[in-house]
Structures are given as structure tokens and as C-alpha cells.
Write a protein that holds these residues in place. Structure first.
Motif, PDB file in Angstrom:
ATOM      1  N   ASP A 125      50.256  38.512  47.726  1.00 51.05           N
ATOM      2  CA  ASP A 125      50.766  39.833  47.341  1.00 51.05           C
ATOM      3  C   ASP A 125      52.286  39.903  47.441  1.00 51.05           C
ATOM      4  O   ASP A 125      52.867  40.977  47.487  1.00 51.05           O
ATOM      5  CB  ASP A 125      50.112  40.940  48.183  1.00 51.05           C
ATOM      6  N   VAL A 150      47.330  43.744  46.037  1.00 48.51           N
ATOM      7  CA  VAL A 150      46.335  43.060  45.213  1.00 48.51           C
ATOM      8  C   VAL A 150      44.977  43.683  45.507  1.00 48.51           C
ATOM      9  O   VAL A 150      44.623  43.896  46.672  1.00 48.51           O
ATOM     10  CB  VAL A 150      46.289  41.550  45.517  1.00 48.51           C
ATOM     11  N   ILE A 164      46.018  34.150  42.324  1.00 52.27           N
ATOM     12  CA  ILE A 164      46.142  35.572  41.998  1.00 52.27           C
ATOM     13  C   ILE A 164      47.467  36.053  42.576  1.00 52.27           C
ATOM     14  O   ILE A 164      47.697  35.953  43.787  1.00 52.27           O
ATOM     15  CB  ILE A 164      44.985  36.396  42.606  1.00 52.27           C
ATOM     16  N   VAL A 168      48.327  42.454  41.137  1.00 53.75           N
ATOM     17  CA  VAL A 168      47.172  42.289  40.253  1.00 53.75           C
ATOM     18  C   VAL A 168      45.965  43.063  40.772  1.00 53.75           C
ATOM     19  O   VAL A 168      45.661  43.032  41.964  1.00 53.75           O
ATOM     20  CB  VAL A 168      46.814  40.792  40.108  1.00 53.75           C
ATOM     21  N   THR A 169      45.282  43.739  39.858  1.00 52.37           N
ATOM     22  CA  THR A 169      43.972  44.328  40.133  1.00 52.37           C
ATOM     23  C   THR A 169      42.967  43.662  39.206  1.00 52.37           C
ATOM     24  O   THR A 169      43.206  43.563  37.996  1.00 52.37           O
ATOM     25  CB  THR A 169      43.968  45.847  39.888  1.00 52.37           C
ATOM     26  N   ILE A 170      41.869  43.177  39.770  1.00 47.61           N
ATOM     27  CA  ILE A 170      40.798  42.584  38.954  1.00 47.61           C
ATOM     28  C   ILE A 170      39.610  43.530  39.012  1.00 47.61           C
ATOM     29  O   ILE A 170      39.064  43.804  40.088  1.00 47.61           O
ATOM     30  CB  ILE A 170      40.412  41.192  39.464  1.00 47.61           C
ATOM     31  N   VAL A 182      46.767  34.203  37.553  1.00 52.39           N
ATOM     32  CA  VAL A 182      46.623  35.588  37.111  1.00 52.39           C
ATOM     33  C   VAL A 182      47.882  36.366  37.479  1.00 52.39           C
ATOM     34  O   VAL A 182      48.175  36.572  38.650  1.00 52.39           O
ATOM     35  CB  VAL A 182      45.381  36.244  37.735  1.00 52.39           C
ATOM     36  N   THR A 183      48.621  36.773  36.467  1.00 48.96           N
ATOM     37  CA  THR A 183      49.910  37.445  36.673  1.00 48.96           C
ATOM     38  C   THR A 183      49.862  38.933  36.360  1.00 48.96           C
ATOM     39  O   THR A 183      50.809  39.654  36.670  1.00 48.96           O
ATOM     40  CB  THR A 183      50.989  36.802  35.789  1.00 48.96           C
ATOM     41  N   LYS A 184      48.780  39.384  35.698  1.00 48.03           N
ATOM     42  CA  LYS A 184      48.662  40.817  35.389  1.00 48.03           C
ATOM     43  C   LYS A 184      47.214  41.254  35.550  1.00 48.03           C
ATOM     44  O   LYS A 184      46.297  40.424  35.601  1.00 48.03           O
ATOM     45  CB  LYS A 184      49.162  41.117  33.982  1.00 48.03           C
ATOM     46  N   SER A 185      47.016  42.544  35.636  1.00 48.37           N
ATOM     47  CA  SER A 185      45.700  43.084  35.965  1.00 48.37           C
ATOM     48  C   SER A 185      44.652  42.800  34.897  1.00 48.37           C
ATOM     49  O   SER A 185      44.956  42.723  33.699  1.00 48.37           O
ATOM     50  CB  SER A 185      45.800  44.585  36.227  1.00 48.37           C
ATOM     51  N   VAL A 186      43.411  42.637  35.369  1.00 52.31           N
ATOM     52  CA  VAL A 186      42.270  42.298  34.520  1.00 52.31           C
ATOM     53  C   VAL A 186      41.291  43.469  34.530  1.00 52.31           C
ATOM     54  O   VAL A 186      40.854  43.899  35.602  1.00 52.31           O
ATOM     55  CB  VAL A 186      41.572  41.026  35.053  1.00 52.31           C
TER      56      VAL A 186
END
Length: 203
Positions: A125, A150, A164, A168-170, A182-186
Motif C-alpha cells: 500500500d 488497498v 498488487i 487498488v481495490t479488487i 495490478v496498478t489500478k482498481s478492478v
């Protein structure tokens, strides 16, 4: 040869039972020594844990982790690593499983319920250092590092050796392919993969 094989397997089973007992007791000592709030858990091996004063780390019920190659022989030999900085909060929900993962929390990392985190996954984070080269070579470097929470939603599956990054939010039910950055939210209910990770398809 067959007798030797049988004796070997019996001896291995006995040693594994002894090792599991030692790992469980040692991990409880490590958790308690770091004032971690936890419920039931299973562990292969002993994780590396460091919770700084003022940091908070909580783990839900039925937590399972593999430290080292034992329990998940996919080529990752590291122990699970949990670092929680001063004032940071690391929260792991119920029924979470992980292998040889590193969760480095300088602000906030939240893992939902029923999440699977594959071998060698790293969740950060923070950038650890300033992105400005002038600041980076000064004594102000660590004070100027970026930190963003995160969040990993329920029922997420993160493939082996993925990374991650901060902010980022997954979304729930989503899948991150092995080796992704993973550089941006999914969003929820999607498969993402690659470096940088990109949308592959909906679930």
C-alpha cells in the motif's frame, strides 16, 4: 525397495505431524507477541511478522497459510511476511488462504472473506520511497512516500506471483491472473491479467 518406501512414508508422516505442532505453537507465540487479534488458523511453517507500536493486525476465523515450499509446492520458497507500520491497519477476513505471500502495510490493507492469495503474491500500500529523485536522496525520502489503502473484496482469487500496488481495490469474485502487476482498481466479477494488468473478460 517397497518396504523402504513404506518406512519412509511413515517416518515422513510422523515428522510432518511433529513439525505441524511446532509450527502452530511457534506461530501463536509470534501472533501474541505482536498483539495480533486472531481466531482459528492452520499453518505450514512459521511466518515472518512485524507489527510496529500503534499498528493493528486482525485475522478472522479459518485462516490458512503456507510458509515455504511445504503445503504448496509450486516453486515459491519464501515464508509469508506481514509488516504493519505505526498507525497502519491490516485486516484479514474469514476463510482466507495464502501461500508465501507478503503483505506490507504502511496505511491500510483490507482482505475480505473467502479470498485465495496464490504463492509469492505481494500486496503493497506504499511506494516505499519518494518518486522525486531530489527528495529520494535526502533525509526526507520516507516522509514523502505515497501511501494509499488497498482493498481486496470477498471471494477474490489472486494468482501466483502477482503484485498488487497501492490504491487498488479488487471487486468481489474477481480473478487476477498469475504474474500480474495490478496498478489500478478492478471491478467485481472480472478477470484481469498482465503487466500492467488489464481486463480480460467478465465472469
Amino acid at each position: 525397495m517397497k518396504i523402504f518406501n513404506i518406512v519412509y512414508k511413515i517416518a515422513k508422516k510422523i515428522l510432518n505431524l511433529i513439525s505441524s505442532g511446532i509450527s502452530l505453537v511457534a506461530t501463536k507465540i509470534v501472533f501474541n507477541g505482536n498483539t495480533i487479534s486472531y481466531s482459528s488458523f492452520h499453518t505450514n511453517g512459521i511466518p515472518y511478522v512485524m507489527v510496529a507500536r500503534g499498528g493493528k493486525f486482525s485475522i478472522g476465523k479459518n485462516f490458512a497459510m503456507n510458509n515455504g515450499i511445504k503445503g504448496n509446492p509450486i516453486g515459491c520458497y519464501e515464508r509469508c511476511t506481514f509488516f504493519v507500520d505505526r498507525g497502519a491497519v491490516l485486516t484479514i477476513g474469514d476463510n482466507v488462504g495464502m501461500s508465501q505471500a507478503a503483505l506490507i502495510c504502511h496505511k491500510s490493507i483490507t482482505i475480505g472473506n473467502d479470498v485465495k492469495i496464490g504463492g509469492g503474491v505481494c500486496i503493497y500500500d506504499t511506494d516505499f520511497h519518494s518518486l522525486d529523485p531530489v527528495i529520494r536522496r535526502s533525509s526526507e525520502d520516507l516522509k514523502n512516500r505515497a501511501e494509499k489503502p488497498v482493498v481486496i473484496g470477498n471471494d477474490v482469487f489472486i494468482g501466483a506471483k502477482s503484485i498488487i500496488l497501492k490504491g487498488v481495490t479488487i471487486g468481489e469474485n474477481s480473478v487476477i491472473g498469475a504474474g500480474s502487476v495490478v496498478t489500478k482498481s478492478v471491478p467485481a466479477n472480472q478477470i484481469w491479467a498482465g503487466n500492467p494488468a488489464r481486463f480480460i473478460r467478465s465472469i
